[in-house]
Design a protein around this motif. Structure first.
Motif, short mmCIF file in Angstrom:
data_model
loop_
_atom_site.label_atom_id
_atom_site.label_comp_id
_atom_site.label_asym_id
_atom_site.label_seq_id
_atom_site.Cartn_x
_atom_site.Cartn_y
_atom_site.Cartn_z
N VAL A 22 76.96 32.41 74.50
CA VAL A 22 75.78 33.23 74.75
C VAL A 22 75.94 34.52 73.96
CG1 VAL A 22 74.42 34.44 76.48
CG2 VAL A 22 75.49 32.24 77.04
N ASP A 23 74.94 34.80 73.08
CA ASP A 23 75.00 35.95 72.18
C ASP A 23 73.87 36.91 72.53
OD1 ASP A 23 75.13 37.77 70.12
OD2 ASP A 23 75.29 36.27 68.53
N ALA A 24 74.23 38.11 72.95
CA ALA A 24 73.23 39.13 73.31
C ALA A 24 73.13 40.22 72.24
CB ALA A 24 73.58 39.74 74.66
N ALA A 25 73.58 39.91 71.02
CA ALA A 25 73.61 40.94 69.97
C ALA A 25 72.23 41.31 69.44
CB ALA A 25 74.48 40.45 68.81
N LEU A 26 71.19 40.54 69.79
CA LEU A 26 69.84 40.88 69.34
C LEU A 26 69.16 41.90 70.24
CD1 LEU A 26 68.46 37.36 68.25
CD2 LEU A 26 69.33 39.19 66.80
N ARG A 27 69.86 42.37 71.27
CA ARG A 27 69.28 43.36 72.16
C ARG A 27 69.12 44.71 71.45
NH1 ARG A 27 74.74 42.77 73.58
NH2 ARG A 27 75.96 44.72 73.74
N PRO A 28 68.32 45.61 71.99
CA PRO A 28 68.19 46.95 71.39
C PRO A 28 69.54 47.60 71.18
CG PRO A 28 66.51 46.63 73.07
CD PRO A 28 67.41 45.43 73.14
N GLU A 29 69.72 48.15 70.00
CA GLU A 29 70.97 48.81 69.57
C GLU A 29 72.11 47.81 69.37
OE1 GLU A 29 71.60 53.00 71.18
OE2 GLU A 29 70.41 52.07 72.78
N GLY A 30 71.82 46.53 69.45
CA GLY A 30 72.84 45.53 69.19
C GLY A 30 74.02 45.62 70.13
N LYS A 31 75.19 45.33 69.61
CA LYS A 31 76.39 45.32 70.45
C LYS A 31 76.76 46.71 70.95
CE LYS A 31 78.33 41.22 68.21
NZ LYS A 31 79.46 40.65 67.43
N GLN A 32 76.19 47.75 70.33
CA GLN A 32 76.49 49.12 70.77
C GLN A 32 75.61 49.55 71.94
OE1 GLN A 32 79.11 50.44 69.26
NE2 GLN A 32 79.14 48.57 68.01
N GLY A 33 74.56 48.80 72.22
CA GLY A 33 73.63 49.19 73.27
C GLY A 33 73.99 48.57 74.60
N PRO A 34 73.38 49.05 75.69
CA PRO A 34 73.63 48.46 77.01
C PRO A 34 73.20 47.00 77.04
CG PRO A 34 71.77 49.99 77.08
CD PRO A 34 72.40 50.14 75.74
N LEU A 35 73.96 46.22 77.82
CA LEU A 35 73.69 44.79 77.89
C LEU A 35 72.34 44.52 78.55
CD1 LEU A 35 74.83 41.92 77.39
CD2 LEU A 35 75.88 42.05 79.68
N VAL A 36 72.00 45.32 79.50
CA VAL A 36 70.78 45.11 80.29
C VAL A 36 69.95 46.39 80.28
CG1 VAL A 36 69.86 44.55 82.56
CG2 VAL A 36 71.94 43.42 81.76
#
Length: 781
Positions: free
Chosen positions: A48-62
């Motif tokens: 499971v890859d959540a790297a497309l979230r806002p700010e990528g891996k540096q941003g909050p997961l949720v």
């Protein structure tokens, strides 16, 4: 074996604050990821890859929905909206999922309005390619050139550019979206079908490779055993591993070609710069835009737009893609109203032709070039209306390159060899010239050829018409007068000599062909019969070239012959020799400086040149009395031939510092010095000026001033024709006063400045040239 790309969204229930909801959501998301992929007694389900979230891996997961929106509205990059195109709720609260889509979708479909959206998308694709390790690039099925990403990026960019106004193409599924793009006319049916086939094959390759030992890889194997197994798994038993590899390579090449054709269309960034209302051609927005960008008759333009775009046909759908952009391109020209009207006429003629709209939609530059030509040149608009198939030239610089004389000669020879009737042969002959004038005009307007090569191309087109006309006329005269059909049965050898601008290879779009007709009776032939035959041929040539007909005429002017209009139309070589020996005047020697053989017997041509060379290149030059006579004639021409009411400073040919000033100056130097300076023995003005400067007869700066003025005046004469569409008439030779016409000339010349700037530039250039003429030609100062 793909990753599962996810984004987590939370929304606090009543009674709970955002911080608490985010903390709970983070624990749930972390647990979900662990359950799917953490080591255990069973193999992991998937990564499971959540790297497309806002700010990528540096941003909050949720994040909360409001936090997502704040980020996307302020900070998101172009590629993030491209990624959101595929977003769909998968698990959790359905109402929150719908709210997320309802909030994010408008941002996705408005993302195209961001600055440099298309260019950023294109740059992103290049960065993806650049990050593929060099050792793997030739094996990449997914990320490399010709891979899956090429298809996906192409489809997504087309969706994002056109989807804001067309909901039918918004599917997150690549193949469904590709079919929708094809149905709506954004992609050609053949292109869409081939991309779909290639995409399925690449996906099948990827899946079969990953199924073996459940490995997450996108690389083509290299081992023979792996390739054989892969081929069998794809059902390619007959082709084998070699056939499979070859098909994969062919697929990569095809995908890459289609990707570059579609992904880098110039229509895409131009469309992206329009507002949603402008892109959709909403009537009120379109009318306001037309008025704002320079259309004089917005209501009339709207009628043309409606006629082109009404209906549900594929033709209308493609026009709805083209017109929002082309309206702006027409407005970049000098007369957008005229350009749009010409486009409508052309589209009415060609709209049902399969290649026409496809070319304009898919070509790298054909649509932009067409808009430029139609808005800046009535001459080319008329030419394209006459031969609409010529629009296909705009897709390839090679098709717009002027044809040389050898190529045109071969074409005319092939036409006349097959011809068995005079009228069809004549029409075809003149059509060749009309086609080449159109080709040269388009190339000159688009900046693909310069003025001197354009004049040479126009002259070459006239040459081949005269060559063909002589051939047709001689055949018909032999048949009528009973001499037989073979050229060897002609009673006299014939020659057409080019004079004036034809002789100098400096013709314009509306130039007459100045000629001399020469013949030399064959041994034993009655002189009267030979003269009658030659006169018949010369008369027929004038009719073939100049009579009214289906194709444009080439007017033949033989007034430079001995005795002018009062003399016989055609003479024997001996008659020319006798006349020039007894009666030749200085102006005739001057006129012969531009004489060159155009059509006819090569031996006679050589003898004619040998006859006239002593006159035009006299031993020791010309005496002072002849110089004074030439100056007197020139002064008389300036005083008497300038049209009444035309300012001398604005007449491009006869005015001060104009074409005639420069040509007479060059010709005087030729008459004075060509016997001792062989380089001066040329029919071309520019060559003569350079030769005079090289020989020290003319200061280099003076030669530059003269040539610049001559060239610019010649360009303005051509621009007058191209802009107005009228190849003849007094206006061709006059620099207009009207600001609209001056702006049209500036556009036709691709002049860097306004119409007023162009006017100032010509007047300044002509003044400097006239100062040189006064010193060099008239000997003043």
């Amino acid at each position: 074996m793909s990753d599962v790309d996810v984004v987590y969204v939370v929304e606090p229930e009543p009674g709970y604050d955002e911080e608490y909801a985010t903390a709970v959501g983070t624990r749930l998301a972390t647990g979900l990821m662990r359950a799917c992929a953490a080591p255990s007694g069973e193999p992991p389900l998937w990564a499971v890859d959540a790297a497309l979230r806002p700010e990528g891996k540096q941003g909050p997961l949720v994040r909360t929905l409001a936090s997502h929106l704040a980020y996307y509205e302020r900070w998101a990059k172009t590629w993030e909206f491209q990624a959101l195109l595929k977003a769909r709720p998968v698990a959790g609260d359905p109402e929150l999922g719908r709210a997320y889509r309802d909030a994010v979708d408008p941002l996705v479909w408005r993302a195209v309005e961001r600055d440099n959206f298309v260019e950023d998308s294109q740059a992103m694709r290049r960065r993806v390619e650049d990050h593929v390790p060099a050792a793997e690039a030739h094996r990449q099925i997914k990320l490399g050139k010709g891979g899956l990403r090429d298809v996906e990026f192409t489809v997504q960019l087309l969706q994002l550019v056109h989807g804001r106004a067309d909901e039918s193409i918004r599917s997150p599924n690549t193949l469904t979206a590709l079919a929708a793009l094809s149905d709506a006319g954004y992609v050609g049916r053949a292109h869409a079908a081939r991309l779909a086939v290639c995409y399925r094959f690449l996906r099948a390759l990827e899946h079969r490779i990953q199924l073996y030992r459940l490995r997450r890889t996108h690389l083509m194997p290299t081992a023979d055993a792996d390739l054989r197994r892969l081929a069998r798994s794809l059902g390619m038993h007959a082709e084998g591993d070699d056939g499979m590899v070859e098909r994969w390579r062919a697929t990569r090449r095809e995908v890459r070609t289609l990707h570059e054709e579609l992904f880098y269309r110039p229509l895409l960034p131009a469309t992206a710069q329009l507002s949603e209302e402008e892109a959709s051609l909403a009537p009120e927005a379109a009318r306001a835009r037309l008025a704002a960008i320079g259309y004089r008759d917005p209501a009339g333009a709207m009628r043309h737009i409606q006629a082109l775009t009404d209906g549900v046909s594929r033709r209308a759908a493609i026009q709805r893609q083209l017109l929002p952009v082309m309206l702006g391109w027409f407005a970049d020209g000098a007369d957008p109203d005229r350009g749009l009207l010409a486009f409508r006429k052309l589209s009415d003629e060609l709209g049902t032709t399969p290649w026409y709209l496809k070319l304009l939609r898919d070509s790298g530059f054909a649509a932009r070039r067409l808009a430029t030509l139609l808005a800046n040149s009535q001459y080319v608009a008329d030419a394209l209306a006459r031969s609409p198939e010529s629009v296909a030239w705009l897709d390839d610089d090679a098709d717009l390159a002027p044809r040389d004389l050898a190529r045109l000669d071969a074409e005319v020879d092939a036409v006349l060899t097959r011809a068995d009737q005079t009228q069809p042969a004549t029409t075809t002959l003149r059509a060749v010239r009309r086609r080449e004038l159109a080709r040269t005009a388009a190339a000159e307007l688009l900046g693909l050829t310069d003025t001197v090569p354009a004049m040479e191309a126009i002259s070459a087109a006239a040459d081949v018409v005269l060559v063909g006309a002589l051939r047709i006329a001689a055949y018909d005269a032999r048949a009528e007068l009973g001499y037989g059909t073979s050229p060897d049965e002609s009673p006299t050898n014939l020659l057409v000599v080019g004079m004036g601008r034809l002789g100098g290879r400096e013709m314009g779009y509306g130039s007459d062909a100045d000629v001399l007709f020469v013949h030399d009776p064959r041994p034993g032939v009655d002189p009267g019969a030979a003269q009658a035959f030659a006169l018949s041929v010369a008369t027929r040539i004038r009719t073939i070239c100049g009579a009214l007909g289906a194709e444009p005429a080439l007017a033949i002017d033989a007034d430079l012959r001995p005795e002018g209009r009062n003399g016989p139309l055609v003479r024997t070589l001996d008659s020319y020799a006798e006349y020039y020996e007894r009666w030749s005047s200085p102006w005739e020697a001057q006129a012969l400086l531009r004489a060159r053989s155009v059509a006819g017997d090569e031996g006679l041509a050589a003898r004619f040149v040998a006859l006239i060379d002593p006159l035009r290149y006299p031993d020791g030059g010309i005496d002072l009395a002849t110089v004074r006579e030439i100056r007197r004639i020139k002064a008389r021409v300036e005083a008497e031939r300038l049209p009444r009411g035309v300012e001398p400073t604005r007449h491009l040919k006869l005015g001060r510092g104009g074409i005639s000033d420069v040509e007479w100056t060059a010709q005087l130097l030729q008459l004075q010095h060509s016997h001792d300076v062989p380089e001066l023995r040329t029919t071309e003005t520019g060559v003569a000026l350079r030769a005079a400067a090289s020989a020290g007869l003319l200061a280099a700066d003076d030669a530059d001033e003269l040539f610049d003025a001559w060239l610019f005046a010649s360009r303005l004469r051509a621009a007058n024709v191209l802009w107005s569409g009228r190849p003849t008439g007094q206006a061709v030779d006059v620099l207009p006063h009207e600001s609209r016409n001056l702006a049209g000339l500036a556009a036709a010349l691709r002049f860097d400045g306004s119409g007023g700037d162009l006017e100032d530039h010509f007047l300044r250039t002509a003044r400097r040239a006239r100062a040189v003429v006064d010193r060099v030609f008239y000997g003043e100062g």
